[in-house]
Design a protein around this motif. Structure first.
Motif, mmCIF file in Angstrom:
data_model
loop_
_atom_site.group_PDB
_atom_site.id
_atom_site.type_symbol
_atom_site.label_atom_id
_atom_site.label_comp_id
_atom_site.label_asym_id
_atom_site.label_seq_id
_atom_site.Cartn_x
_atom_site.Cartn_y
_atom_site.Cartn_z
ATOM 1 N N THR A 431 23.471 29.976 35.490
ATOM 2 C CA THR A 431 24.114 29.954 36.547
ATOM 3 C C THR A 431 23.416 31.279 37.536
ATOM 4 O O THR A 431 22.452 32.389 36.517
ATOM 5 N N LEU A 450 19.616 30.286 50.360
ATOM 6 C CA LEU A 450 20.701 30.268 49.694
ATOM 7 C C LEU A 450 21.713 31.378 50.266
ATOM 8 O O LEU A 450 21.874 32.590 49.849
ATOM 9 N N ALA A 465 16.064 30.360 46.745
ATOM 10 C CA ALA A 465 16.140 28.966 46.746
ATOM 11 C C ALA A 465 14.337 28.551 45.709
ATOM 12 O O ALA A 465 14.651 27.431 44.977
ATOM 13 N N ASN A 469 16.071 27.522 40.738
ATOM 14 C CA ASN A 469 16.649 26.214 41.480
ATOM 15 C C ASN A 469 16.839 25.514 39.608
ATOM 16 O O ASN A 469 16.204 26.024 38.740
ATOM 17 N N CYS A 476 16.703 32.810 38.051
ATOM 18 C CA CYS A 476 18.050 32.775 38.643
ATOM 19 C C CYS A 476 18.439 34.491 37.483
ATOM 20 O O CYS A 476 19.524 34.926 38.421
ATOM 21 N N THR A 767 18.817 19.818 43.900
ATOM 22 C CA THR A 767 19.336 21.061 43.013
ATOM 23 C C THR A 767 20.850 21.523 43.546
ATOM 24 O O THR A 767 20.638 21.142 44.850
ATOM 25 N N TYR A 769 23.782 23.682 44.535
ATOM 26 C CA TYR A 769 24.636 25.436 44.253
ATOM 27 C C TYR A 769 26.051 24.323 44.244
ATOM 28 O O TYR A 769 26.298 24.609 45.278
ATOM 29 N N ILE A 778 27.166 30.928 40.836
ATOM 30 C CA ILE A 778 26.541 29.956 41.324
ATOM 31 C C ILE A 778 26.219 29.635 40.284
ATOM 32 O O ILE A 778 25.463 29.581 38.879
ATOM 33 N N ILE A 780 24.120 26.758 38.894
ATOM 34 C CA ILE A 780 22.753 25.104 39.155
ATOM 35 C C ILE A 780 22.674 23.694 37.893
ATOM 36 O O ILE A 780 22.119 23.531 37.310
#
Length: 785
Positions: A431, A450, A465, A469, A476, A767, A769, A778, A780
């Motif tokens: 995430t 994103l 992004a 990803n 991330c 990917t 989301y 979010i 992944i």
């Protein structure tokens, strides 16, 4: 049966509260037991297709109707399951139904305790099971002799137990008058003094009952004793003789601490005055909670935020509250409402209602004396939907978790998922964090950005992004730039031609972000106030025709679609945003839009009448509104919440929110230029529900998310589901109108986060989301199925 407006309002209210919004004041305490709030009641049509199989499914126990609480008697290895709607308690033999032995996972007997049993508490010393009775006047507790009703002896299970009547109520009547749902008082027992503490669910006084003279083997029971303490839930801490009292139903963050030395079944000298010790928590506390007496640690779940509080009872007890404000907090799933502690493995299991999971906290490294492991996000075990307070047997390391809406209890193996061993825990997708209440999202592949609308803090997260990803997970783990937008942003769509991000909010406006100066690489305009334009009431979805630069906005509460001219109402030129936009009328409550540029077709899904209208945009755009009438109207199943079209096969997918199905029809002969093939009856549909066994239950609440996204290159269809907490995957080549028997839904593995509501796909990195509304993340996921 279509959900009533009141039920839909309840659902939206609870979701809003869970995300931190305060526009509604619907009680959330013990939401699982009410189950009318987050997930609206809805009729559940028979499903013709075989549902997808969960990759993490556990053995199941068939229960009675609406199982709401489970306790385990270790002495006889017996699980007792309270079934609220059929007035029974199921008796399960744990020696043949455990995490490692499932040869007989069916109840061996049932108890009839009285109307609507809800909360259970076990008195092992007196071989007694106490059950609050939510039916009738909601003022009674059944006193059940389990000495002759257990896994080894069921001879007494058919006997009618005696009842104790309390002056107060053990159930807050939060449900409809004809439905016995509500928020129950949560009891607890101090075995050392044989004292059962019984709260009043209407925030009234706490009562005490002497279990040495009122148990399964006594002929009668004396009247309960009144105290001056008040609350709806209690947890007993024995080492420091403290009873923590909560008022969770009214969202109070106040906690009273009753001295159990001077207020118990044999000594009431301190019962007549309110507790002298109380404190204000930095969270909204909930029960059932659990205590590790060895480390003097009280583990208390929180309704929100998504944490488990770790309270040091040596400095927070009936004698002192000096340490009550210094509780450590562990990040868990959304809406924690029940916890148990296993002293053998030093594991705290925390039920997360809105995440449909159980967090597994290491009590050896996260307790009152050692906080070293408290800042680590614990692993989880997936549960069934609508989980209720659960039972745990440390001897077999088995967790029994009822899934209310399916009338089953899950049998989870804690021997492979605990503080010391995690190989049996549920695998979750990685995430990345967002703002509060992540909702609509879209990706601009040109800038690899994103955008995520955060409905509870009025911002849009701007996520790189290219750095986050499925192939670049290291990127991330960071806090993302945000842009301020209008009130309660809910939907988000991008005009990639003008690099403009349109964000619809519930306040009847659409904010516009300049994607050229607010993206993953450049954020010079992100912090500035964003321009906005007015549309209709409660804009619920958007679709964009990039060729004509027309933005269509479905105004759910106005029964209209606004037509925005993006020529001078875009990211780089907002000079025209102040004007009134043309509208056209729709069927009731339009909530979903999809634009097919190949044939100038705008598909409009209306919740109020369960139809999809076919609009020809040739004369319904920002320059020409001479004909916005529907060329055809396709009846679909309940609540068409999202629409998508797979272009290569001309297949239209319509997600039906409350029936957990996807209606599929042929768009090649049902579009703006050719309506000859538009169905006049609801087209065939495919079930995407894993949990479909509640067909006899009139209160199903299994619902989908609000978006279907399609990878047009790979012909893959993705649908997030709130009810299952999963991401459903359909093969667009197999799921065609004439080949539905070949349409076999899959569940994305690893699992997504709690309450997945919206999704976006990036084909360049393969990917998907997924916005997890309640966990503020979010997921992944992989676009590889």
């Amino acid at each position: 049966m279509k959900p009533t407006n009141r039920k839909c309002q309840q659902m939206d209210a609870a979701r809003s509260l869970a995300s931190g919004r305060s526009s509604f004041q619907l009680p959330r305490a013990r939401l699982a037991l009410a189950a009318l709030a987050l997930f609206a009641a809805a009729g559940f049509a028979a499903m013709s297709m075989k549902p997808p199989k969960l990759p993490w499914v556990a053995p199941l126990i068939p229960t009675g109707s609406w199982p709401v609480h489970i306790v385990v008697d270790q002495a006889t290895n017996t699980a007792y399951i309270a079934n609220q709607l059929d007035n029974t308690i199921s008796v399960v033999d744990g020696s043949h139904c455990s995490g490692r032995h499932t040869s007989q996972c069916t109840p061996i007997a049932t108890i009839s305790p009285g109307p609507n049993p809800t909360d259970l508490i076990l008195d092992a010393a007196h071989r007694t099971l106490f059950a609050t009775l939510a039916g009738g006047n909601s003022d009674s507790i059944a006193v059940i002799d389990i000495g002759s009703c257990n896994a080894t002896n069921t001879s007494g299970c058919t006997q009618t137990p005696k009842q104790v009547v309390f002056p107060g109520s053990t159930l807050w009547q939060g449900g409809a008058a004809s439905v016995p749902f509500g928020f129950p008082a949560i009891l607890d027992l101090d075995e050392t003094t044989h004292t059962l503490y019984v709260p009043d669910a209407n925030e009234g006084p706490i009562y005490i009952l002497d279990t040495s003279t009122c148990n399964g083997s006594t002929q009668t029971c004396s009247s309960p004793i009144l105290t001056a303490a008040q609350g709806d839930g209690v947890v007993v801490e024995r080492a420091h003789h403290s009873v923590f009292i909560l008022q969770a139903i009214n969202f109070s963050d106040q906690v009273q601490i009753l001295d159990s030395i001077t207020c118990n079944s044999t000594n009431q000298s301190g019962c007549g005055t309110p507790p002298s010790q109380n404190f204000t928590a930095s969270f909204f506390p909930n029960v059932p909670a659990t205590v590790d007496e060895a480390t003097h640690t009280l583990y208390m779940p929180a309704l929100f935020p998504n944490v488990l509080a770790v309270i040091d009872t040596s400095v927070c007890n009936a004698s002192t509250t000096v340490g009550c404000g210094n509780a450590a907090q562990v990040q868990v799933g959304a809406l924690g409402f029940a916890a148990v502690f296993d002293s053998q493995t030093r594991t705290v299991y925390v039920e997360n209602f809105l995440s449909t999971s159980m967090s597994v906290v290491n009590g050896a490294t996260c307790n009152a004396m050692n906080h070293s492991g408290c800042n680590q996000k614990p692993p989880v075990l997936a549960t069934g939907i609508d989980p209720a307070p659960f039972g745990y047997n440390p001897a077999t390391q088995t967790l029994y978790v009822s899934s209310q809406d399916t009338n089953f209890a899950w049998v989870l193996d804690g021997s492979k998922c605990n503080a010391t061993r995690t190989d049996g825990c549920t695998k979750n997708a990685p995430t990345t964090p967002t703002g509060n209440g992540p909702s609509g999202l879209d990706i601009n592949p040109n800038t690899q950005t994103l955008y995520v609308a955060n409905q509870s803090d009025n911002t849009v997260s701007v996520i790189d992004a290219s750095a986050c990803n499925q192939h670049q997970l290291a990127g991330c783990n960071q806090t993302w730039q945000t842009a301020p937008v209008g009130s309660s942003p809910f939907r988000l769509s991008i005009n990639k031609t003008t690099n403009s991000i349109y964000v619809a909010g519930f306040n009847g406006t659409v904010s516009i972000i300049n994607g050229a100066t607010c993206n993953a690489a450049l954020n010079s305009s992100c912090n500035q106030p964003q321009p906005f334009t007015a549309v209709g009431a409660r804009p619920n979805d958007m679709a964009i025709d990039e060729t004509t630069n027309t933005i269509y906005v479905a105004n759910r509460s106005s029964d209209t679609v606004s037509i925005i001219d993006g020529t001078h109402c875009q990211g780089s030129d907002a000079s025209g945003c102040g004007q009134l936009w043309p509208i056209f009328n729709t069927d009731q409550e339009p909530q979903s839009l999809f634009f097919d540029p190949r044939n100038h077709t705008l598909y409009v899904g209306s919740d109020g009448e369960d139809v999809v209208s076919i609009i020809d945009t040739t004369h319904c755009n920002n320059q020409d509104t001479t004909d916005c009438s529907a060329k055809a109207i396709v009846p679909v199943r309940d609540s068409p919440v999202s629409i998508g079209v797979l272009f290569d096969t001309n297949t239209v997918f319509v997600v039906n929110r409350f029936t957990m199905k996807v209606t599929i029809f042929d768009g090649s002969t049902c579009n703006a230029t050719d309506v000859a093939g538009c169905p006049t009856n609801p087209p065939p549909a495919v079930s995407i529900a894993v949990f479909q066994d509640a067909l006899s239950n009139p209160f199903e609440n299994i619902i989908t998310g609000r978006q279907v996204v399609i990878d047009q290159r790979k012909h893959t269809v993705f649908i997030p589901t709130l009810g299952d907490t999963d991401l459903v995957v359909l093969d667009g080549d197999s799921c065609q109108p004439d080949h539905l028997t070949d349409c076999k839904p899959k569940i994305a593995n690893p699992r997504t986060g709690g309450t997945p509501n919206f999704a976006a796909v990036d084909p360049s990195s393969q990917t998907v989301y997924v916005a997890n509304l309640e966990e503020l993340t979010i997921s992944i996921a992989q676009d590889a199925y």
